[in-house]
Design an enzyme around this catalytic site. Sequence first.
Site, PDB file in Angstrom:
ATOM      1  N   CYS A  54       1.947  33.010  12.605  1.00  0.00           N
ATOM      2  CA  CYS A  54       2.475  33.511  13.879  1.00  0.00           C
ATOM      3  C   CYS A  54       2.881  32.341  14.778  1.00  0.00           C
ATOM      4  O   CYS A  54       2.253  32.071  15.804  1.00  0.00           O
ATOM      5  CB  CYS A  54       1.424  34.391  14.557  1.00  0.00           C
ATOM      6  SG  CYS A  54       2.081  35.284  15.983  1.00  0.00           S
ATOM      7  N   GLU A  55       3.908  31.624  14.371  1.00  0.00           N
ATOM      8  CA  GLU A  55       4.474  30.511  15.114  1.00  0.00           C
ATOM      9  C   GLU A  55       5.965  30.416  14.785  1.00  0.00           C
ATOM     10  O   GLU A  55       6.356  30.562  13.615  1.00  0.00           O
ATOM     11  CB  GLU A  55       3.811  29.181  14.728  1.00  0.00           C
ATOM     12  CG  GLU A  55       2.366  29.032  15.152  1.00  0.00           C
ATOM     13  CD  GLU A  55       2.219  28.785  16.643  1.00  0.00           C
ATOM     14  OE1 GLU A  55       3.222  28.478  17.319  1.00  0.00           O
ATOM     15  OE2 GLU A  55       1.072  28.892  17.133  1.00  0.00           O
ATOM     16  N   TYR A  77       1.071  14.653   1.580  1.00  0.00           N
ATOM     17  CA  TYR A  77       0.852  15.230   2.911  1.00  0.00           C
ATOM     18  C   TYR A  77       1.076  16.744   2.920  1.00  0.00           C
ATOM     19  O   TYR A  77       1.621  17.297   3.859  1.00  0.00           O
ATOM     20  CB  TYR A  77       1.738  14.535   3.952  1.00  0.00           C
ATOM     21  CG  TYR A  77       1.519  13.050   3.970  1.00  0.00           C
ATOM     22  CD1 TYR A  77       0.348  12.533   4.492  1.00  0.00           C
ATOM     23  CD2 TYR A  77       2.453  12.182   3.412  1.00  0.00           C
ATOM     24  CE1 TYR A  77       0.118  11.162   4.484  1.00  0.00           C
ATOM     25  CE2 TYR A  77       2.227  10.815   3.392  1.00  0.00           C
ATOM     26  CZ  TYR A  77       1.058  10.312   3.929  1.00  0.00           C
ATOM     27  OH  TYR A  77       0.815   8.957   3.906  1.00  0.00           O
ATOM     28  N   GLU A 137       0.835  -1.204   0.000  1.00  0.00           N
ATOM     29  CA  GLU A 137       0.000   0.000   0.000  1.00  0.00           C
ATOM     30  C   GLU A 137       0.874   1.260   0.000  1.00  0.00           C
ATOM     31  O   GLU A 137       0.957   1.979   0.995  1.00  0.00           O
ATOM     32  CB  GLU A 137      -0.955  -0.008   1.197  1.00  0.00           C
ATOM     33  CG  GLU A 137      -0.315  -0.357   2.518  1.00  0.00           C
ATOM     34  CD  GLU A 137      -1.325  -0.443   3.655  1.00  0.00           C
ATOM     35  OE1 GLU A 137      -1.074   0.170   4.699  1.00  0.00           O
ATOM     36  OE2 GLU A 137      -2.348  -1.122   3.481  1.00  0.00           O
ATOM     37  N   PRO A 138       1.511   1.566  -1.134  1.00  0.00           N
ATOM     38  CA  PRO A 138       2.349   2.775  -1.214  1.00  0.00           C
ATOM     39  C   PRO A 138       1.498   4.028  -1.184  1.00  0.00           C
ATOM     40  O   PRO A 138       0.367   4.055  -1.690  1.00  0.00           O
ATOM     41  CB  PRO A 138       3.045   2.619  -2.560  1.00  0.00           C
ATOM     42  CG  PRO A 138       2.082   1.816  -3.382  1.00  0.00           C
ATOM     43  CD  PRO A 138       1.436   0.850  -2.416  1.00  0.00           C
TER      44      PRO A 138
END
Length: 854
Positions: free
Chosen positions: A805-806, A834, A735-736
């Site tokens: 803002c991180e 992703y 399952e690539p």
Amino acid sequence: MTRPWIVMKFGGTSVAEPANWDIIARLARKHREAGKRVLIVHSAIAGVSNALEALPRAALQGEGEAAAEAIKDRHRSFAAEAGLAVGPALQALFDRLDALTAGIALIGEASARVRAELMAMGELMASALGLQALEKAGLAVTGLDAREVFQAVNDGADARAYLDNTVCEDPDPALQDKLKGLDLVLTQGFIARNSRGETVVLGRGGSDTSAAYFAAKLEAEKLEIWTDVPGLFSADPRLTSGARLLKALSYEEAQEIATMGGKVIHPRCVGPARRAGIAMEVKDTFRPDLPGTRISAAPGDDAPRLKAVSVKPGIRLVVMEGAGMWRQAGFLADVFAVFKNCGVSVDLVSTSETNVTVSLDPDPGLDAARLDRLKRELEPLCRVRILEDAAAVSMVGYGIRRILHQLAPALEAFQDKPIRLVSQAANDLNFTVVVDAPEGRALAVRLHESLIGPSPETSVFGPSWAEIAAPSGARTERARPWWQERRKELLDLAPKTGGLYVYDLPTVTARAKAVNSLASIDRAFYAMKANANPHVLKAIQAAGVGMECVSMGEVEHAREVLDLAPGDILFTPNFAPREEYEAALRLGVHLTIDGLHPLTEWPELFDGAEIILRVNPDRPRGHHAHVKTAGPKAKFGIALDALPAAKAAAEAAGARVVGLHAHAGSGVTEPEHWREIGAILAEAAARFEHVRLLNLGGGLGVPEAPDAKALDLAGVEQNLKALKKGAPGFELWMEPGRYLVAEAGVLLTRVTQIKHSFGTRFVGVATGMNSLIRPALYGARHEIVNLSRLGEAPAGLASIVGPICESADLLGAERLLPETEEGDVMLIATAGAYGRVMSSFYNRREPAGETALA
């Protein structure tokens, strides 16, 4: 003024063929024309030393005559090919070889003295041929028997004195006087004599050391080590093709690299050159125009940084524990006295109040009997355990203590696995960890790819092994991904604000077909959580790959976009609510059960159903803790020792277990990984009557930098063939996910601001972790380029940041970029997986959109 000496050492492969001696002649002539005198030190012809080492055993088994004849034939063939005569000198050596072989067979033993004389034959026979070859090339050359110069320091009669000796390295006025007036001298490495006139050798690899001894004795200008690779590398190229040529090192750095597993030069050859202040160069006989590695008192740079990673397998550890060592004066003295008495050499040492752990130097003579004796003599002092089959991963570089924090992402892999020993060198050049053997290579690769591979070319780092070794066409293909070919289209697509994901569908199709064409894989299902774009899903389905879904939302999306039969969907939920299992069973898709709860608490759902059980194989893999899906801390799968309970629960529910599944993590580049997972599943399947399929999971790795190691699919197929042979009768599924889409996608955005702060150049862009969270979440690395100025010379390092803002909104740290201005288009590569699927509206900022190119 006396003309300076250049000492040139040529290894076994460099002298193995007649044509190679033409290269040697050309290199020597070049030095001569520059006004230098040349001393050539050479090894035996490649393979001959191994054959001579094996000869005594062959003689004792009655096969010595044939073995000796094969060695002589190797030299006769060389002579015939080169048009040389088997002269009196070579024939005398042949006769002596026959006599020694017959003597061993006659008396039934081979003393260390005899073995040393046999081993010396390789260099002496090569010299007889080399002298003729250089003369035929038109050079006036004088032969020198190294035994006339080198007298052994150890004058004993034990095995070490004959087989692993050393030589005084002080300047030798007598030798300098003897060679006065000569321009070219040929001599042997590896051999010396003792005070009794007997031949001794300097240990395997001793030719490098011989050359260093000669250089020191002659007070040479330079020592050149000519071999079959272009120099020292930042890693073994067999470990990663992204290994970088190290152009300049200090003596100390080179010594550490050689000692900790680098095999290009022998560790003992650096010391004589360093003490004599003689610069060394390591170069490639067959590619002499490459820069090679220069080793001298001055490093290429002394900034704190990692320069090399090595892995040394086959490490043996001795673990000593006990409260009796606490505040016990002289305890270590007592312990190490035992090691001395048993003749066991220690390499690394780690101590605490109640534990002393040491690794042992490699020693072929360290047999079980001597280890047993060591353990017996230590046991009155402490509890003793001897651990076999570990691996030492060593990191070399100046100021290693100041960069330990950079190692953290790679070392996160060991939150579930033990680090057996940690050693930090007092000279601040070396940091070593000893881990279980299967973890060593993977750790070394992660360290190299994250801390060395992406480095720009500098005074230290040269080209990668992939760039040096690959044909020019292959290098061009690797260096020019699809987004370079379609640069103009991408510039036209770049949004004015925010960001845009662009997917190259031909790349998606090619990756999907490559996986689907693996002959050993019966079914492939795409892990659509990586990228659910409709165009991408259609391209993957068209290549013959099914869909793997982890939620009913994904199942519904796949069915809306694609024409799918139930058998084309694999549903793999994790801690999902009951309703999702009910829906999957109604649809008739393949269903994977991830734990006991569904079977024990909702048994009525599974009466008559065929199910797959997900197993936790306790083999976590991946570059970051968040992508590991196996091991004791993973929430996925059923532990192997819980499978009997799962079987019982399935039977009680009336379900039939037809498959087992395991997925260890993402970013795996070792082809043997899926074979290992399959073997675990096949063994577990023996407990189940109806299991017919083994789902090996996915996790196929994608290189995160242009020179990083790529997954060898042919190697995967080779391993899967072996798995099928060892475990016949099972269908193999895979399952690539990321492998099919990552390289097909890029994220485009524009530069908003440039800021210089505390020596750091910040390049701000119009989208950030709201569009691509992988760098913040996984510590992932993506190649980042200024697409508007592609190909322009770099102006320095820059950190690429977004508008969120991180502090974690860092897309890439310290990347080489050209001069960059507001409005330039930045491209973030390998972003097809992703990316968009994990984006958010954090800070109420619109995440990047997406489009596809046919």
